[in-house]
Write an enzyme that holds these catalytic residues in place. Structure first.
Site, PDB file in Angstrom:
ATOM      1  N   GLU A 138     -23.497   8.452  17.077  1.00  0.00           N
ATOM      2  CA  GLU A 138     -22.417   7.986  17.624  1.00  0.00           C
ATOM      3  C   GLU A 138     -22.380   7.153  18.962  1.00  0.00           C
ATOM      4  OE1 GLU A 138     -19.724   8.123  15.828  1.00  0.00           O
ATOM      5  OE2 GLU A 138     -20.537   9.800  14.500  1.00  0.00           O
ATOM      6  N   PRO A 174       0.754  -1.200  -0.057  1.00  0.00           N
ATOM      7  CA  PRO A 174      -0.205   0.055  -0.050  1.00  0.00           C
ATOM      8  C   PRO A 174       0.825   1.316  -0.125  1.00  0.00           C
ATOM      9  CG  PRO A 174      -0.692  -1.418   1.645  1.00  0.00           C
ATOM     10  CD  PRO A 174       0.552  -2.207   1.181  1.00  0.00           C
TER      11      PRO A 174
END
Length: 634
Positions: free
Chosen positions: A447, A224
């Site tokens: 959340e 990556p």
């Protein structure tokens, strides 16, 4: 004190070319029309003949024009004096257009006026009309071509159009040696062990050749972005102490035909002259992309010619020549198979994201020059940065130093590192964003829903902290988890992850009786994961099949319309089941959901120990990870 000798100022010829071009263009476009005579009518000419004012006539036959010269007495007349004009060589003659030269001659002969018939060539007009435009085009072409050939570092010298085929690789040799060593590359122990053989071969090739072994021609670093592929290649050159040629794959590709192949040839020619050496091609997928298949023109011919030349050159030197080709890419799936075969890139080294021990080692490298407070715990920083690569960790350390300097601290504290981690993950904190109390309440319950599901679901990642502070472009809040260091996931784990992701929207529906647009990113992640479970992992009622298109069936689905409908129906069922499960968990712990949301509205950020004080210990524990406490306020 010795004075530096006076050197004449250098003149850039390109600026002279540009100034000359602009002057010529201005003279061509804005120069008034050249006037070589004063035009009159044929009737006026006849009147002057009758008044005996004409001295002689010059007939320019090829221009079908007649120039009239008057007597000295005529030039003194007022009506004629007003029309006189001065030229470069005296007074300009009068002229009129001639319809028939023969008839004009008969007329002049009948009036006994001297005349002559001539033919003239206007060389200045021909130059301005034909030669000047060609010169301007050539000048512009030379200017652009020269600028393009002189672009980039380590390449051809500016101004020489014949060096455009020269390699643009940056060369690090004895005069400009690479100073990076393996000590500067934290983690990547397996990768460093692989490339150490390259260093040993460059230092002592007899160690391998005496047993008949051959060192790999090419080493491909795959991983990556930001994992340290380029850094590892430079460390190899620094350890070996040999010349290092560094070039990007995009530097080979040019708009001119044949330039890329010429640069490849020149690069390997220079490498053979400086052998033993290392040739490093960064982002090789820019030139090594797979060539056209099934007669579909997916690429351009120039890039394919460059790739073909690269394949030829990598086969054209012996293993004992001392040339090692290293390359890096984060897209190995699009590389041409001919580039990856043994004999070219014999060894492929995959550089993955670092685990917690490697992250800790990377932090140790990047804090060498930082002034740290006693409360900084590198192990906890590595614990709080799962999924971070080396570039992310370097950014965190730099951001922490900037934050501490902004607050005029004598040293960098743990709170500064925590704020830097939040900035890298969620973006810049935007407390100035105006959010209504209703929106803030929706975000808090959204959340809190993620936090409750992550706290009580068995296979969900342990929660680190939850925040309702706006960050970045559109994020009004986020929850951060501590994922396990694992590479395989079971079906139960994926279903728990989906339920935890959908718990934010489920919390909104349970609390307010309606949902908002805040779950857009959650829905995208869940949909992508559900389709992967059905079409790639075989984790559905459709059986153990993989429906992902292969390279040969890229342009069409490898299944029927009926199967497509069944896939869509199965994805809908999986997502709906995960959503219902999330609602069930939140309804069972609604009091904890409410208490957590109200505490979020009060403090805006809650850490793991504060969440534990509200909800109690996590039923399924924290795995092998340590709890992370809230940093001290300061």
């Amino acid at each position: 004190m010795s004075q530096r000798p006076n050197r004449p100022p250098t003149v850039n010829l390109y600026w002279l070319y540009l100034i000359l071009f602009m002057l010529l263009l201005a003279s061509f476009l804005f120069m008034p029309e050249r006037q070589t005579s004063v035009p009159i009518t044929y009737l006026e000419f006849q009147q002057w003949v009758e008044r005996r004012l004409v001295k002689k006539v010059v007939i320019v036959a090829n221009h079908r024009e007649a120039e009239v010269y008057l007597t000295p007495q005529a030039l003194e007349l007022n009506d004629i004096k007003e029309r006189l004009k001065k030229g470069l060589f005296g007074w300009l003659p009068f002229s009129f257009r001639v319809v028939s030269v023969e008839k004009l001659e008969e007329y002049l002969q009948s009036r006994y006026i001297p005349y002559e018939v001539v033919e003239r060539t206007d060389y200045l007009g021909i130059f301005l009309q034909y030669v000047l435009p060609i010169l301007l085009i050539v000048a512009v072409w030379l200017f652009i071509f020269g600028r393009m050939s002189g672009r980039g570092g380590g390449g051809p010298s500016p101004g020489n159009i014949f060096t455009i085929g020269r390699s643009r690789a940056a060369v690090f040799d004895a005069e400009n040696r690479v100073s990076i060593t393996f000590e500067d590359v934290a983690g990547l122990e397996e990768a460093k062990q692989e490339v150490r053989e390259v260093v040993d071969f460059l230092k002592n090739p007899q160690k391998f050749t005496r047993l008949g072994g051959k060192i790999p021609k090419g080493v491909l670093l795959v991983g990556p972005p930001g994992t340290g592929k380029t850094l590892l290649a430079k460390a190899v050159a620094g350890e070996a102490g040999v010349p290092f040629f560094s070039i990007s794959g995009s530097d080979f590709v040019e708009m001119f035909v044949g330039v890329g192949a010429a640069r490849v040839r020149d690069l390997f020619r220079q490498a053979k002259e400086k052998a033993p050496c290392i040739v490093f091609i960064d982002e090789i997928d820019a030139v090594g992309r797979v060539r056209s298949r099934m007669n579909v023109p997916l690429t351009n011919d120039e890039r394919e010619n460059t790739l073909n030349q690269l394949l030829v050159e990598m086969d054209g030197f012996n293993t004992d020549a001392g040339i090692i080709v290293m390359a890096a890419t984060n897209r190995p799936d699009i590389l041409d198979p001919a580039l990856l075969r043994p004999g070219r890139f014999d060894r492929v080294i995959y550089i993955d994201r670092p685990d917690i021990k490697e992250r800790e080692a990377i932090f140790q490298v990047h804090i060498r020059n930082l002034i740290l407070a006693p409360d900084v715990d590198i192990h906890k920083l590595a614990l709080q940065t799962p999924g971070f690569v080396g570039a992310d960790i370097a950014n965190v350390c730099n951001e922490a130093a900037l934050i501490a300097a902004r607050k005029d601290r004598p040293a960098i504290t743990m709170a500064d590192f925590q704020e830097a981690i939040d900035k890298v993950i969620g973006g810049l904190e935007r407390r100035s964003r105006v959010i209504s109390p209703e929106e803030k309440r929706i975000v808090a319950y959204h959340e809190a829903g993620h936090a409750i599901a992550g706290w009580f679901l068995e296979h969900a990642d342990p929660l680190l902290k939850v925040s309702i502070i706006p960050r970045g472009y559109a994020a009004l809040g986020y929850a951060q988890y501590l994922p396990k260091e694992q590479y395989l996931y079971t079906q139960a784990q994926l279903l728990d992850m989906m339920a935890m992701t959908l718990a934010g929207r489920a919390s909104e529906e349970i609390t307010f009786g309606q949902v908002s647009t805040g779950a857009q990113n959650d829905l995208e992640r869940v949909t992508q994961l559900a389709y992967a479970m059905v079409t790639q992992y075989g984790m559905s009622g459709l059986g153990h099949f993989a429906y992902k298109p292969s390279d040969e069936t890229f342009w069409q689905r490898p299944y029927s319309e009926e199967t497509a409908r069944r896939i869509d129906a199965e994805v809908q069922r999986i997502i709906q089941d995960a959503y219902d499960r999330a609602k069930l968990v939140l309804q069972e712990h609604y009091e904890g959901l409410k208490a957590l949301a109200e505490k979020l509205l009060e403090k805006e950020v809650l850490y793991q120990d504060e969440i534990e004080a509200i909800l109690g210990p996590r039923p399924h524990g924290y795995g092998t990870l340590e709890k992370v406490h809230a940093p001290p306020v300061g």
